[in-house]
Design a protein around this motif. Structure first.
Motif: not given
Length: 299
Positions: A206, A208-209, A211, A215-217, A221, A224, A228, A257-258
């Protein structure tokens, strides 16, 4: 010259995070699920990793048992590793294995000869063959079915093994991350050359761990660069439908979700497969670029 395909329909199955727990508890429901998958007669199935829980042994015996499970699928079974099979194997309750030794064993035992598991295996292309610079990455696979192109990526939970306190883990992460980036780019290049209607990427994590509210990434991360900075911009540029399949979170979900530059990427759909105590799989029905989803459960 691009290859033209009729808009035929087919189905495949996605599953992961199974079986979880001691063998005397988890194996029977999992084997029953495999029987239900066989009854559904998919063209092939994809296991997105974590074929054991994070608190059971990473032993050679366990690996052999899971190969036997994979071979019980009547059609082809494609597998991509999860973190429970190697990154977490240093834990005492996993047997205190060296994670890199377990990774090497996975590569040796689970990825051979350009063929999948299952009673009717199919041929798959490996990054190790197509890209000599990434010859160790036998687990990154790709195959085409009708007008859909499928790619597995070795992207795992536990922040993709991006562990700054462990120099060997850092070295492993950066090499594998570069391999994933190259394999993603190559997949989009192949998709542009062929008449592809749908791209499918399968991996365990996953992403988005890490997140946060900003930022999402974020910079720490482990997803990224591969997701991303590579997959999402290329998907936006490609414009056609992209399906991302992963596990790790254990709760079935289909969503979009992206985002890129704070704008939704509506051509990317995500499936999170069930897992852990939720012993179900997802049947994906494909017609051209049109998708529908059904859950396969045990009786």
């Amino acid at each position: 010259m691009p290859i033209s395909y009729a808009q035929q329909s087919f189905s495949f199955v996605a599953l992961g995070d199974l079986p979880y727990g001691p063998s005397d508890i988890s194996y029977l429901p999992y084997r029953t699920l495999i029987k239900q998958i066989n009854l559904a007669e998919p063209s092939f199935s994809i296991h997105v990793g974590d074929f054991k829980s994070g608190s059971t042994l990473c032993s050679d015996e366990e690996f052999s048992n899971q190969i036997a499970h994979f071979q019980s699928f009547q059609t082809a079974l494609i597998y991509t590793p999860g973190d429970n099979e190697w990154t977490d194997c240093h834990r005492d309750n996993n047997g205190a294995f060296d994670p890199l030794e377990r990774l090497n064993t996975l590569r040796k035992d689970f990825f051979r000869d350009g063929k999948t598991f299952g009673q009717n295996p199919i041929s798959v292309a490996s990054q190790s063959q197509r890209m000599p610079a990434f010859s160790r990455h036998v687990e990154n696979l790709r195959w085409q079915h009708q007008s859909s192109l499928f790619t597995t990526l070795h992207i795992v939970g536990s922040n993709n093994n991006f562990e700054a306190r462990n120099p060997s883990a850092v070295d492993e992460f950066f090499h594998r991350d570069a391999a994933n980036v190259a394999w993603i780019k190559d997949t989009f290049a192949v998709a542009s050359e062929q008449k592809i209607d749908l791209l499918v990427f399968a991996f365990q994590a996953d992403v988005f761990e890490a997140r946060n509210i900003y930022e999402d990434f974020p910079s720490w991360s482990g997803f990224r660069k591969s997701i991303a900075e590579t997959l999402l911009p290329l998907a936006q540029q490609w414009g056609k439908p992209v399906l991302i399949i992963h596990g790790d979170s254990h709760r079935f979900k289909v969503d979009q979700p992206f985002t890129l530059n704070r704008k939704p990427l509506t051509n990317i759909t995500r499936i999170i497969v069930p897992g852990q105590t939720d012993v179900r799989a997802v049947k994906v029905n494909v017609q051209g670029a049109n998708l529908s989803f059904e859950l396969i459960a045990i009786p």
